[in-house]
Design an enzyme around this catalytic site. Structure first.
Site, short mmCIF file in Angstrom:
data_model
loop_
_atom_site.label_atom_id
_atom_site.label_comp_id
_atom_site.label_asym_id
_atom_site.label_seq_id
_atom_site.Cartn_x
_atom_site.Cartn_y
_atom_site.Cartn_z
N LYS A 172 0.85 -1.19 0.00
CA LYS A 172 0.00 0.00 0.00
C LYS A 172 0.89 1.24 0.00
O LYS A 172 1.77 1.40 0.87
CB LYS A 172 -0.85 -0.02 1.27
CG LYS A 172 -2.30 0.28 1.03
CD LYS A 172 -3.06 0.04 2.31
CE LYS A 172 -4.46 0.56 2.22
NZ LYS A 172 -5.13 0.53 3.52
C1 E4P Z 1 -8.38 1.48 3.22
O1 E4P Z 1 -7.63 0.64 2.77
C2 E4P Z 1 -8.25 2.09 4.56
O2 E4P Z 1 -7.60 1.20 5.41
C3 E4P Z 1 -9.58 2.38 5.20
O3 E4P Z 1 -10.66 2.00 4.42
C4 E4P Z 1 -9.68 3.69 5.88
O4 E4P Z 1 -10.96 3.83 6.44
P1 E4P Z 1 -11.32 4.86 7.60
O5 E4P Z 1 -11.70 6.15 6.95
O6 E4P Z 1 -12.49 4.23 8.26
O7 E4P Z 1 -10.12 4.98 8.48
#
Ligand code: E4P
Length: 217
Positions: free
Chosen positions: A83
């Site tokens: 990522k």
């Molecule tokens: C995506 O890969 C992120 O980990 C995640 O969806 C972030 O979500 P949040 O806005 O609930 O922290």
């Protein structure tokens, strides 16, 4: 549509696997921190359980550091997806990692132009964060519509992971748009099964079953 869990909690992953509806996992530093457990311990357990893609996030700010971290993460398992945040340095890292056969997931995407850049960089996945946009009075789902349309217009193969999901209707709307993947918190996945009329219906059927003569079970 593929279902990913957005979590670092191994028990949640086990439950979703038991339901038979889990296609992959996404994590981020916040989710790993929430487990309160050592990074390697959590990641090794997740990778042992999950056959599908598991996104693990880099934390360097420059391309060189992201590539180094990405390579180390990729060594942990064949299904690791690195990522990378949506920055110019990040996109350099995406091109390098992808050219070496390491799949990437561009994270923290909040606009169609950012998604287009991620697609041009050759990322395997892009993650538009819809809940965080909704939180600021924006329209997160419009971003998904735009990204899916742009990728269709140019046959961009980058898969769209709908991220920052807050409730079941996010999942349903994303599916109607035709997004490839939805990554969701465990609580949202659980709610996908639920409807009060189902519970009420089961209760009524079971009550009436008691009245049936000669029941075989
Ligand atoms: C995506 O890969 C992120 O980990 C995640 O969806 C972030 O979500 P949040 O806005 O609930 O922290």
């Amino acid at each position: 549509m593929q279902f990913f869990l957005d979590t670092g909690m191994v028990d949640e992953i086990k439950q979703a696997l038991d339901w038979g509806i889990l296609d992959g996992v996404t994590t981020n530093p916040t989710l790993i921190a929430k487990t309160g457990r050592p990074f390697m311990e959590v990641v090794e357990e997740i990778l042992k359980l999950v056959d599908g893609p598991v996104s693990l996030e880099t934390v360097s700010r420059d391309a060189k550091g992201m590539v180094e971290e990405g390579k180390r993460l990729a060594e942990l398992g064949d299904n690791v997806v690195v990522k990378i945040p949506m920055t110019p340095e990040g996109m350099k890292a995406v091109q390098e990692l992808e050219s070496e056969g390491i799949p990437t997931n561009v994270t923290l995407v909040f606009s169609p132009s950012q998604a287009l850049i991620a697609g041009k960089a050759g990322a395997s996945y892009v993650s538009p964060f819809i809940g965080r946009i909704d939180d600021t009075s924006g329209d997160g789902m419009k971003l998904i519509r735009d990204v899916v349309q742009i990728f269709n217009n140019y046959q961009i193969e980058t898969q769209v992971i709908v991220a920052s999901v807050r409730h079941p209707m996010h999942v349903v709307e994303a599916a109607l748009i035709g997004a490839d993947i939805c990554t969701m918190p465990f609580e949202v996945m659980k709610k996908l099964f639920q409807h009060p009329l189902t519970d009420k219906g089961i209760e009524l059927f079971l009550k009436d079953w008691e009245k049936v003569p000669g029941r075989p079970f």
